[in-house]
Design an enzyme around this catalytic site. Structure first.
Site, PDB file in Angstrom:
ATOM      1  CD  GLN A 154     -39.414 -31.002  62.459  1.00 23.18           C
ATOM      2  OE1 GLN A 154     -40.386 -30.430  62.905  1.00 23.18           O
ATOM      3  NE2 GLN A 154     -38.849 -30.663  61.486  1.00 23.18           N
ATOM      4  CG  MET A 287     -45.355 -32.135  62.883  1.00 19.03           C
ATOM      5  SD  MET A 287     -43.693 -31.424  62.718  1.00 19.03           S
ATOM      6  CE  MET A 287     -42.926 -32.638  61.340  1.00 19.03           C
ATOM      7  CD  GLU A 288     -43.027 -30.124  58.725  1.00 18.43           C
ATOM      8  OE1 GLU A 288     -41.692 -30.036  58.969  1.00 18.43           O
ATOM      9  OE2 GLU A 288     -43.493 -29.355  59.592  1.00 18.43           O
ATOM     10  CG  HIS A 312     -44.733 -22.585  57.864  1.00 21.54           C
ATOM     11  ND1 HIS A 312     -43.532 -21.786  57.272  1.00 21.54           N
ATOM     12  CD2 HIS A 312     -44.275 -23.584  58.421  1.00 21.54           C
ATOM     13  CE1 HIS A 312     -42.739 -22.387  57.865  1.00 21.54           C
ATOM     14  NE2 HIS A 312     -42.958 -23.811  58.534  1.00 21.54           N
ATOM     15  CD  GLU A 313     -46.887 -26.529  59.452  1.00 19.66           C
ATOM     16  OE1 GLU A 313     -46.043 -27.483  58.891  1.00 19.66           O
ATOM     17  OE2 GLU A 313     -46.615 -25.464  60.289  1.00 19.66           O
ATOM     18  CG  HIS A 316     -42.793 -27.789  56.054  1.00 19.99           C
ATOM     19  ND1 HIS A 316     -41.484 -27.850  55.558  1.00 19.99           N
ATOM     20  CD2 HIS A 316     -43.111 -26.967  57.018  1.00 19.99           C
ATOM     21  CE1 HIS A 316     -41.091 -27.015  56.706  1.00 19.99           C
ATOM     22  NE2 HIS A 316     -42.099 -26.699  57.579  1.00 19.99           N
ATOM     23  CD  GLU A 335     -39.283 -25.393  59.416  1.00 22.05           C
ATOM     24  OE1 GLU A 335     -39.906 -24.643  58.957  1.00 22.05           O
ATOM     25  OE2 GLU A 335     -39.691 -26.462  59.787  1.00 22.05           O
ATOM     26  CG  ASP A 392     -36.618 -31.094  70.688  1.00 20.52           C
ATOM     27  OD1 ASP A 392     -36.889 -30.909  69.773  1.00 20.52           O
ATOM     28  OD2 ASP A 392     -36.911 -32.344  71.538  1.00 20.52           O
ATOM     29  CE1 TYR A 400     -40.413 -22.715  61.234  1.00 17.17           C
ATOM     30  CE2 TYR A 400     -38.444 -22.758  62.626  1.00 17.17           C
ATOM     31  CZ  TYR A 400     -39.804 -23.469  62.325  1.00 17.17           C
ATOM     32  OH  TYR A 400     -40.255 -24.447  62.829  1.00 17.17           O
ATOM     33  NE  ARG A 577     -48.335 -21.663  67.545  1.00 16.28           N
ATOM     34  CZ  ARG A 577     -49.087 -20.845  66.947  1.00 16.28           C
ATOM     35  NH1 ARG A 577     -50.396 -20.369  67.012  1.00 16.28           N
ATOM     36  NH2 ARG A 577     -48.466 -20.533  65.885  1.00 16.28           N
TER      37      ARG A 577
END
Length: 626
Positions: A154, A287-288, A312-313, A316, A335, A392, A400, A577
C-alpha cells in the site's frame, strides 16, 4: 437501466458529478477495459540478491471491444519474457516516473472483444531496490540467526513486485507458490494450503490460496525464522521467537474483537485472522493484509493498552478489504469507515465513554495533520485531487479522522446507532467484493434513507468532501475521560513551582497519560526544569508504552531540553513506524541544536530503514542528496 433517483440526487447538488470520476490518477492501467479474473504467482525468494524471481500468470477479461494491448503497472521489474498460450508476445516499457514507475505495454496477438478471457504469463524478477520490499540482514533481526524479508504494497508499491493493474478498482483472487531457503518460513495474505508444503534440507516451498477478490495493494509476502502461537479458533500470532509469547499475550482478545465486528457488519469471510509482528523497521502501526495482519512491535506495551490498533485492522476486514475505495482519492471510504467501526468495537469492550475518548484523541490528530499540511492544502480535503501526486506524500490522519467525523455526524443526524448501524451493514452487503467512489457511497446513502432526504439535503456535502481544513461540523464529544488529563496539563502549564507527585497520575489509564502529554504539546513549551521534574515524578522516560514515550520525547524537544536529543534519535532510528519516526525527525530537524545530529542519523541509518520511511524522512528534512 435509467436511474431516475440518481438524476434527482445529482440535481440537488451538481458538485456531486465530479466525485463519480472513474480514472485512477495513480495507475497507468485501464481497469475500465480489462478486469483481472485471477493471478497465479510463482516466486523464489533470493536473499543473496535481494530479489523475488519467477513468474505471474494473469487471467484477464476484456470489458471493451477491439483491444489490441494490455497495459500494466510496473516499477523496476526485469521482465525476461511475456507469453500467451506458449507463444511469446511483444512488450515494452514507457519512461519511468519517480512515483508511478513505468507502464508495461503487452501487445496482444489478436484484438480481443468484451467478455473474452485470456492468460498472459510474465516471467520476471524484481529489482534489489523494489519499493515494496525490505530485506534485513540476520544481525538486524531479533534472533540474529537468519535474514528476513517483508512487503508493504500500500499504496502503489505492488507494481514493484508484481506486474498488475495496480489500482484498488481491480480486485482478484490469487494462488501462490513461494520457495525460500530452509529453515525459513514463508507467509502471505492468504491461507496456506498446508497439505502441499514441501520441506527440504535446502529449500522450503509453500502454497497459498486467497479465494476472496482483493486489490493489488493487499498482496503481501514475508519470509523469516518465524514461530506461531494459536490464540483462538481462527486466530494465531506469528513472529520471531523472542517476541512470539509477548505477542500472544498482547493480542489475546483478537477473537472477541472479530466477534464484536461481526455483530455489527456481518460474517467474517476470510477464514483465518492471523497477526504477524514484524521487525521494528515496519513503517506502519498495522497493515490489514487479509488473513495475515502485519503489526509493529511498538504495540507490545505489555498491558494490552495499544490493542486498539488491532481493532482497527480487524475492522478493515469489512471496510477496505471487502468494500474498497476505487482510487486513492477516495481513501476516506477505507479509513473513515474503519475508524468508525474500530471505535464501535472498542465501545463493545469498554463502553461509550471510551469511544468518545478516542474520538477526542482523533480530533486532536486531525488538527495536527491540518496544521502540518496547512489549512488551505487540498491534501486536507476528504476527497483530494491526486493527479501527479504520490499517495505516500498525501498520507495523513485526514482520511481517517475527517472521514470518521463525517460518519459520526451523520449517525447523530439520522437518528443514532440504532438507525445508522443497519445502514452500515446494508452498505457492506451491497458493495462487498467491489470498489466504489464517494459519489456511489453518497448515492447509496440517499437510496437507503429514502424517507430522510430532507435531512440529508441539509448536509453541506461540497464543503465536507472538497474543502480543505477542519470539518464544517465538529461533534460535541463527551470529554468525561479527558477532563483529568486536561486539568493536569493545565496545572503543569501554569505552574510557577513544581509541587507535584506520583499520585497525580495514579489510576490514570495509559490512554489518559497519552492525552495528558498530548494536551501539553498543544501549549507553549514548558521549562526544561519542569520537564526534568515531571520525569522525576512520573517516570515517563522509562515507559514501555511507545505512544507515551513518543509524546514525552516530543515534549522535550519542544522545550529544547538537550538531554532529549539522543533518546529521540534512538527512538526515531531503532524503530521505523512513521507515526513516530517522521515527527521525531521533523522536531529534531527544526531545532538548530539537534538538526546536525538528525541529518547525521538519517545518513547513517538510511540504507537500513524501510525505503518508504527513509525517502519521506529525507523530504521532511528537505534533503535531496546524500
Amino acid at each position: 437501466m435509467f436511474n431516475s433517483r440518481l438524476v434527482v440526487s445529482i440535481s440537488r447538488n451538481l458538485s456531486r458529478i465530479s466525485i463519480h470520476k472513474m480514472a485512477d490518477p495513480c495507475s497507468y492501467s485501464s481497469p475500465q477495459h480489462f478486469k483481472t479474473n485471477h493471478v497465479n504467482i510463482d516466486w523464489t525468494v533470493d536473499f543473496d540478491q535481494h530479489k523475488l524471481k519467477g513468474h505471474a500468470d494473469l487471467n484477464m477479461k476484456a470489458l471493451s471491444n477491439q483491444l489490441t494491448s494490455l497495459v500494466l503497472d510496473s516499477r523496476d521489474l526485469n521482465v525476461q519474457n511475456v507469453s500467451l498460450n506458449g507463444a511469446n508476445l511483444k512488450f515494452s516499457f514507457a519512461d519511468k516516473h519517480q512515483a508511478f514507475g513505468s507502464a508495461l505495454t503487452i501487445q496482444l496477438p489478436n484484438a480481443v472483444n468484451s467478455e473474452e478471457n485470456f492468460t498472459v504469463r510474465v516471467e520476471y524478477e524484481t529489482s534489489k531496490s523494489a519499493s515494496a520490499l525490505q530485506w534485513l540482514k540476520a544481525e538486524q533481526t531479533c534472533g540474529k540467526q537468519q535474514p528476513y524479508m517483508f512487503s508493504q504494497c500500500q499504496a502503489i508499491h505492488a507494481r514493484s513486485i508484481l506486474p498488475c493493474q495496480d489500482s484498488p478498482s481491480d480486485k482478484f483472487p490469487y494462488d501462490a507458490k513461494v520457495t525460500v531457503k530452509a529453515p525459513l518460513v514463508a507467509l502471505m495474505s492468504a491461507v496456506e494450503e498446508k497439505e502441499k508444503r514441501v520441506e527440504g534440507s535446502d529449500t522450503n516451498t509453500y502454497y497459498f490460496k486467497q479465494k476472496v477478490p482483493i486489490p493489488s495493494y493487499l498482496v503481501a509476502v514475508v519470509s523469516g525464522l518465524l514461530e506461531r502461537r494459536e490464540i483462538g479458533p481462527r486466530t494465531a500470532v506469528w513472529s520471531e521467537k523472542d517476541m512470539v509469547d509477548a505477542a500472544a499475550y498482547e493480542f489475546a482478545e483478537t477473537e472477541k474483537m472479530i466477534c464484536a465486528g461481526e455483530a455489527i457488519v456481518g460474517p467474517y469471510v476470510w477464514g483465518r485472522y492471523d497477526l504477524l509482528v514484524l521487525p521494528p523497521t515496519f513503517p506502519y502501526g498495522g497493515m490489514e493484509n487479509p488473513c495475515l495482519t502485519f503489526v509493529t512491535p511498538t504495540l507490545l506495551a505489555g498491558d494490552r493498552s495499544l490493542a486498539n490498533v488491532v481493532a482497527h485492522e480487524i475492522a478493515h476486514s469489512w471496510t477496505g478489504n471487502l468494500v474498497t475505495n476505487r482510487t486513492w482519492e477516495h481513501f476516506w471510504l477505507n479509513e473513515g469507515h474503519t475508524v468508525f467501526l474500530e471505535r464501535k468495537i472498542l465501545k463493545a469492550f469498554y463502553g461509550e465513554q471510551t469511544r468518545q475518548f478516542y474520538s477526542l484523541g482523533g480530533l486532536k490528530a486531525l488538527r495536527e495533520a491540518v496544521d502540518l499540511f496547512g489549512a488551505d492544502s487540498q491534501l486536507t480535503s476528504l476527497v483530494p485531487k491526486l493527479e501527479g501526486v504520490d499517495p505516500d506524500d498525501a498520507f495523513s490522519s485526514v482520511p481517517y479522522e475527517k472521514g470518521y467525523t463525517l460518519l459520526y455526524y451523520l449517525e447523530e443526524l439520522l437518528g443514532g446507532p440504532s438507525v445508522f448501524e443497519p445502514f452500515l451493514l446494508s452498505y457492506i452487503n451491497n458493495f462487498k467484493y467491489k470498489s466504489l467512489t464517494t459519489g456511489e457511497w453518497k448515492d447509496y446513502l440517499y437510496s437507503y434513507f429514502t424517507n430522510k432526504h430532507d435531512v440529508l439535503d441539509k448536509v453541506d456535502w461540497n464543503t465536507w468532501f472538497f474543502s480543505p481544513g477542519m470539518p464544517p461540523v465538529i461533534p460535541n464529544y463527551d470529554d468525561t475521560l479527558l477532563v483529568r488529563s486536561v486539568q493536569l496539563s493545565n496545572k503543569w502549564s501554569e505552574a510557577k513551582n513544581y509541587k507535584f507527585s506520583s499520585e497525580d497520575i495514579k489510576g490514570m489509564s495509559s490512554k489518559q497519560k497519552i492525552e495528558f502529554l498530548g494536551e501539553l504539546l498543544l501549549k507553549d513549551p514548558i521549562a526544561a526544569s519542569a520537564y526534568e521534574a515531571m520525569d522525576e515524578y512520573y517516570g515517563f522516560s522509562k515507559s514501555g508504552n511507545s505512544e507515551i514515550k513518543f509524546r514525552w520525547l516530543q515534549l522535550g524537544l519542544k522545550a529544547h531540553v538537550s538531554s532529549s536529543i539522543q533518546p529521540a534519535i534512538t527512538m526515531a532510528t531503532e524503530q521505523g513506524r512513521m507515526k513516530f519516526t517522521r515527527p521525531l525527525f521533523r522536531s529534531l530537524g527544526a531545532w538548530d541544536q539537534s538538526r546536525p545530529d538528525a541529518v547525521s542519523a538519517l545518513m547513517t541509518n538510511y540504507n537500513s530503514m524501510h525505503p518508504t520511511t527513509a525517502s519521506l524522512v529525507a523530504k521532511d528534512l528537505k534533503i535531496e542528496k546524500f
